[in-house]
Design a protein around this motif. Structure first.
Motif, mmCIF file in Angstrom:
data_model
loop_
_atom_site.group_PDB
_atom_site.id
_atom_site.type_symbol
_atom_site.label_atom_id
_atom_site.label_comp_id
_atom_site.label_asym_id
_atom_site.label_seq_id
_atom_site.Cartn_x
_atom_site.Cartn_y
_atom_site.Cartn_z
ATOM 1 N N THR A 208 1.020 -1.256 -0.067
ATOM 2 C CA THR A 208 -0.170 -0.090 0.129
ATOM 3 C C THR A 208 0.948 1.378 -0.007
ATOM 4 O OG1 THR A 208 -0.012 -0.290 2.607
ATOM 5 C CG2 THR A 208 -2.024 -0.831 1.056
ATOM 6 N N PHE A 261 -6.111 -4.824 -7.024
ATOM 7 C CA PHE A 261 -7.073 -3.729 -6.673
ATOM 8 C C PHE A 261 -6.708 -2.522 -5.997
ATOM 9 C CE2 PHE A 261 -10.040 -7.103 -8.345
ATOM 10 C CZ PHE A 261 -10.582 -6.216 -9.090
ATOM 11 N N GLU A 262 -5.652 -2.733 -5.294
ATOM 12 C CA GLU A 262 -4.828 -1.635 -4.575
ATOM 13 C C GLU A 262 -4.280 -0.631 -5.531
ATOM 14 O OE1 GLU A 262 -2.907 1.220 -2.374
ATOM 15 O OE2 GLU A 262 -4.517 0.054 -2.071
ATOM 16 N N LYS A 264 -5.509 -0.303 -8.574
ATOM 17 C CA LYS A 264 -6.789 0.181 -9.307
ATOM 18 C C LYS A 264 -7.386 1.420 -8.409
ATOM 19 C CE LYS A 264 -9.099 -1.145 -12.361
ATOM 20 N NZ LYS A 264 -9.184 -0.863 -13.783
ATOM 21 N N ARG A 265 -7.406 1.125 -7.038
ATOM 22 C CA ARG A 265 -7.783 2.202 -6.207
ATOM 23 C C ARG A 265 -6.962 3.489 -6.294
ATOM 24 N NH1 ARG A 265 -6.722 4.605 -1.952
ATOM 25 N NH2 ARG A 265 -4.458 3.509 -1.594
ATOM 26 N N GLN A 266 -5.506 3.183 -6.265
ATOM 27 C CA GLN A 266 -4.746 4.548 -6.610
ATOM 28 C C GLN A 266 -4.995 5.258 -7.658
ATOM 29 O OE1 GLN A 266 -0.568 3.254 -6.008
ATOM 30 N NE2 GLN A 266 -0.942 2.251 -3.997
ATOM 31 N N GLU A 268 -7.661 5.344 -9.527
ATOM 32 C CA GLU A 268 -8.960 5.949 -9.478
ATOM 33 C C GLU A 268 -9.150 7.281 -8.587
ATOM 34 O OE1 GLU A 268 -11.614 2.776 -8.417
ATOM 35 O OE2 GLU A 268 -11.305 1.931 -10.550
ATOM 36 N N SER A 269 -8.114 7.120 -7.774
ATOM 37 C CA SER A 269 -8.071 8.240 -6.784
ATOM 38 C C SER A 269 -7.077 9.501 -7.157
ATOM 39 C CB SER A 269 -8.124 7.777 -5.242
ATOM 40 O OG SER A 269 -6.642 7.393 -5.084
#
Length: 270
Positions: A208, A261-262, A264-266, A268-269
């Motif tokens: 992360t 998916f971490e 992907k989260r980064q 998207e944000s």
């Protein structure tokens, strides 16, 4: 190929071909063909621009009209062949059957043929995965995350193993997939300026805390042996998923999903 519109004999050459393709990796590689089963799998293969050479159907389960309706008129009547119960039971490998199978032509999965539509692709690399179930799960995760590509380094088998098709629920047809040796894959990534993030236990940062916003390849190895030294020698950064229990590793497909998916989260944000 489709002059016989109904086949009832297990000795029919086309049936023998399908059985051999189902059972033998060598024959799949030699002929460039494979067998797939199920409506969704066939629909995804068509969507992925795979050529269906022959489509078998068992009329007690699904009619010719239903096959055409589900798979689209573009498959053509000429490739459709009705088969007897004995043949269908011999060819089918799924417990829950849908009455339709096909012989399809495989695609090239050379690294040279791979193309990315973005400047910062997100790619998953799996080195030497052996279990079809793990490969299938990895491909399902890649499809769910809409990754730019999956690359199998040092493959232990062929992608068109019926168990991989089954466990991936057809996602072998929805992903861009490349295959090559570890050396070839590393060169490919470096030539494309794609950062290499290796899942490893040593000299690693918590996943992360790593930024995956630029072109990135997430590299996972087998649960038993991890990644080969060549990957670690060429890694941009090693990453780790902290373990709070008694064991120090997870199933490779689970580990891949967590990191993907971490990433992907980064993205998207940002």
């Amino acid at each position: 190929m489709a002059e016989n519109k109904y086949i009832s004999s297990l000795q029919n050459p086309l049936v023998k071909k399908a059985l051999t393709l189902k059972e033998k990796s060598r024959e799949r590689k030699k002929t460039g063909c494979f067998v797939l089963e199920g409506v969704r799998e066939l629909q995804l293969a068509i969507k992925g621009n795979y050529e269906l050479e022959t489509v078998f159907f068992y009329a007690d389960i699904i009619s010719k009209e239903e096959v055409l309706g589900l798979l689209g008129q573009e498959i053509g009547h000429e490739v459709l062949i009705e088969i007897s119960k004995d043949i269908y039971q011999k060819l089918a490998y799924r417990e829950t059957t849908e009455g339709v199978l096909a012989i399809a032509k495989s695609k090239s999965h050379s690294l040279e043929a791979m193309e990315f539509s973005t400047k910062n692709p997100l790619v998953l690399i799996a080195e030497a995965p052996e279990k079809p179930g793990n490969i299938g799960a990895i491909l399902r995760t890649a499809d769910a995350a809409n990754l730019d590509a999956v690359i199998i380094a040092n493959p232990k088998g062929d992608l068109y193993n019926p168990n991989i098709i089954r466990s991936s629920v057809g996602c072998v047809f929805t992903n861009q997939i490349g295959v090559g040796s570890t050396t070839e894959v590393i060169k490919f990534l470096k030539d494309k300026d794609i950062a290499i993030y290796c899942a490893a236990l040593t000299a690693s940062e918590k996943y992360t805390s790593v930024k995956f916003n630029e072109a990135s390849a997430i590299v996972v190895g087998t649960e038993a042996t991890g990644l080969s030294p060549e990957w670690l020698e060429n890694s941009t950064k090693n990453i780790i998923i902290p373990m709070e229990g008694e064991i120090d590793s997870m199933n490779v497909s689970v580990s891949a999903a967590i990191v993907i998916f971490e990433a992907k989260r980064q993205r998207e944000s940002q």
